[in-house]
Design a protein around this motif. Structure first.
Motif, PDB file in Angstrom:
ATOM      1  N   ILE A  54      -4.931  -0.719  -5.414  1.00  0.00           N
ATOM      2  CA  ILE A  54      -4.072  -0.281  -4.298  1.00  0.00           C
ATOM      3  C   ILE A  54      -2.618  -0.694  -4.554  1.00  0.00           C
ATOM      4  O   ILE A  54      -1.683   0.093  -4.373  1.00  0.00           O
ATOM      5  CB  ILE A  54      -4.577  -0.881  -2.959  1.00  0.00           C
ATOM      6  CG1 ILE A  54      -5.898  -0.234  -2.548  1.00  0.00           C
ATOM      7  CG2 ILE A  54      -3.548  -0.699  -1.856  1.00  0.00           C
ATOM      8  CD1 ILE A  54      -6.636  -0.956  -1.426  1.00  0.00           C
ATOM      9  N   GLU A  55      -2.434  -1.939  -5.019  1.00  0.00           N
ATOM     10  CA  GLU A  55      -1.066  -2.444  -5.264  1.00  0.00           C
ATOM     11  C   GLU A  55      -0.425  -1.724  -6.457  1.00  0.00           C
ATOM     12  O   GLU A  55       0.779  -1.495  -6.464  1.00  0.00           O
ATOM     13  CB  GLU A  55      -1.103  -3.957  -5.487  1.00  0.00           C
ATOM     14  CG  GLU A  55      -1.391  -4.725  -4.202  1.00  0.00           C
ATOM     15  CD  GLU A  55      -1.349  -6.237  -4.374  1.00  0.00           C
ATOM     16  OE1 GLU A  55      -1.256  -6.710  -5.521  1.00  0.00           O
ATOM     17  OE2 GLU A  55      -1.403  -6.939  -3.348  1.00  0.00           O
ATOM     18  N   ARG A  56      -1.248  -1.376  -7.459  1.00  0.00           N
ATOM     19  CA  ARG A  56      -0.727  -0.671  -8.636  1.00  0.00           C
ATOM     20  C   ARG A  56      -0.214   0.724  -8.248  1.00  0.00           C
ATOM     21  O   ARG A  56       0.871   1.139  -8.645  1.00  0.00           O
ATOM     22  CB  ARG A  56      -1.820  -0.564  -9.700  1.00  0.00           C
ATOM     23  CG  ARG A  56      -1.314  -0.241 -11.085  1.00  0.00           C
ATOM     24  CD  ARG A  56      -2.357  -0.435 -12.159  1.00  0.00           C
ATOM     25  NE  ARG A  56      -3.565   0.342 -11.899  1.00  0.00           N
ATOM     26  CZ  ARG A  56      -4.756  -0.187 -11.620  1.00  0.00           C
ATOM     27  NH1 ARG A  56      -4.882  -1.500 -11.566  1.00  0.00           N
ATOM     28  NH2 ARG A  56      -5.802   0.566 -11.402  1.00  0.00           N
ATOM     29  N   VAL A  57      -1.017   1.438  -7.441  1.00  0.00           N
ATOM     30  CA  VAL A  57      -0.622   2.767  -6.975  1.00  0.00           C
ATOM     31  C   VAL A  57       0.652   2.676  -6.142  1.00  0.00           C
ATOM     32  O   VAL A  57       1.569   3.495  -6.279  1.00  0.00           O
ATOM     33  CB  VAL A  57      -1.768   3.411  -6.140  1.00  0.00           C
ATOM     34  CG1 VAL A  57      -1.296   4.681  -5.466  1.00  0.00           C
ATOM     35  CG2 VAL A  57      -2.964   3.679  -7.023  1.00  0.00           C
TER      36      VAL A  57
ATOM     37  N   ALA B  77       5.591   3.817  -0.883  1.00  0.00           N
ATOM     38  CA  ALA B  77       5.078   2.437  -0.853  1.00  0.00           C
ATOM     39  C   ALA B  77       5.563   1.727   0.410  1.00  0.00           C
ATOM     40  O   ALA B  77       6.715   1.872   0.799  1.00  0.00           O
ATOM     41  CB  ALA B  77       5.541   1.679  -2.082  1.00  0.00           C
ATOM     42  N   VAL B  78       4.634   0.993   1.055  1.00  0.00           N
ATOM     43  CA  VAL B  78       5.000   0.226   2.262  1.00  0.00           C
ATOM     44  C   VAL B  78       4.368  -1.171   2.174  1.00  0.00           C
ATOM     45  O   VAL B  78       3.380  -1.369   1.479  1.00  0.00           O
ATOM     46  CB  VAL B  78       4.481   0.907   3.555  1.00  0.00           C
ATOM     47  CG1 VAL B  78       5.250   2.183   3.841  1.00  0.00           C
ATOM     48  CG2 VAL B  78       2.995   1.182   3.457  1.00  0.00           C
TER      49      VAL B  78
ATOM     50  N   ASP C 200       0.865  -1.183   0.000  1.00  0.00           N
ATOM     51  CA  ASP C 200       0.000   0.000   0.000  1.00  0.00           C
ATOM     52  C   ASP C 200       0.897   1.226   0.000  1.00  0.00           C
ATOM     53  O   ASP C 200       2.120   1.105   0.151  1.00  0.00           O
ATOM     54  CB  ASP C 200      -0.879  -0.026   1.264  1.00  0.00           C
ATOM     55  CG  ASP C 200      -2.133   0.822   1.105  1.00  0.00           C
ATOM     56  OD1 ASP C 200      -2.210   1.609   0.144  1.00  0.00           O
ATOM     57  OD2 ASP C 200      -3.035   0.704   1.954  1.00  0.00           O
ATOM     58  N   SER C 201       0.308   2.408  -0.161  1.00  0.00           N
ATOM     59  CA  SER C 201       1.146   3.614  -0.088  1.00  0.00           C
ATOM     60  C   SER C 201       0.656   4.506   1.039  1.00  0.00           C
ATOM     61  O   SER C 201      -0.551   4.590   1.293  1.00  0.00           O
ATOM     62  CB  SER C 201       1.130   4.352  -1.416  1.00  0.00           C
ATOM     63  OG  SER C 201      -0.160   4.356  -1.960  1.00  0.00           O
TER      64      SER C 201
END
Length: 214
Positions: free
Chosen positions: A206-209, A148-149, A134-135
């Motif tokens: 969410i993963e793409r961002v 990103a985390v 997520d970011s």
């Protein structure tokens, strides 16, 4: 000395007690779905999905105090947590019996659609629907950027349950389909990793961002 009749009676009562004990030890959800042989499939989240035999309950309504301490809710039976997420959106607050009934109908539909144990299908859906990256906002003095985390396993489970219930609620709003049908479709699609599922779509987004913000 015991007469044959007395012996027969004592044997019968012993058999009855043994059968009752077996029946009592074999706890099934809604007296139908077994907790045996439920596989988590993902070693990272297995501590946070409570489907072991010690977490077995006849109803997803244990009235436990899971908000008293941080991480306590990880011990709540996972089906009960699903029922709890259905009580979102103001007008449904506190209507747990309604939520339990919806879950019961949903599980019947899942079994008809897949032929599998609905508890297993739910676990697969949760494993698939939780975002792994997520970011977060990192900012000082007005300059805000995203970083990103990795997402903790506990949050993955929480997010998955949240996204699945939101998707079902949105799908059933102002349509003929009941909430149970929509929830069943959502869980089945999420368990297959299908992009027809709202939760899977959101997770991918969410993963793409997050990937763009590494």
């Amino acid at each position: 000395p015991h007469t044959p009749l007395a012996l027969d009676c004592s044997l019968r009562s012993l058999t009855t007690v043994t059968m009752a004990a077996e029946y009592a030890s074999d706890v099934k959800l809604f007296n139908k779905w077994s907790y045996d042989d439920i596989v988590d499939g993902d070693i990272s989240v297995e501590d946070y999905i409570a489907v072991k035999l010690k977490d077995a309950a006849y109803l997803p309504h244990t009235a436990g105090r899971y908000q008293v301490k941080r991480f306590r809710k990880a011990q709540a039976p996972i089906v009960e947590r699903l029922a709890n997420t259905l009580m979102f959106a103001g007008r449904n607050n506190g209507k747990k019996l309604k939520a339990v009934r919806i879950v019961e109908h949903t599980f019947e539909i899942i079994h008809l659609l897949t032929g599998k144990n609905p508890i297993q299908v739910l676990v697969e859906a949760i494993v698939n629907a939780g975002p792994r990256e997520d970011s977060t906002r990192i900012g000082a003095a007005g300059i805000v950027r995203r970083q990103a985390v990795d997402v903790s396993p506990f949050r993955r489970v929480n997010q998955a349950l949240y996204l699945i219930s939101i998707g079902a609620r949105n799908a059933s709003f102002r349509t003929i389909k009941t909430i149970a049908e929509c929830l069943a479709d959502e869980i089945v699609n999420a368990s297959k990793g299908s992009s027809n599922s709202y939760a899977i779509k959101k997770k991918d987004e969410i993963e793409r961002v997050a990937k763009a913000n590494r």
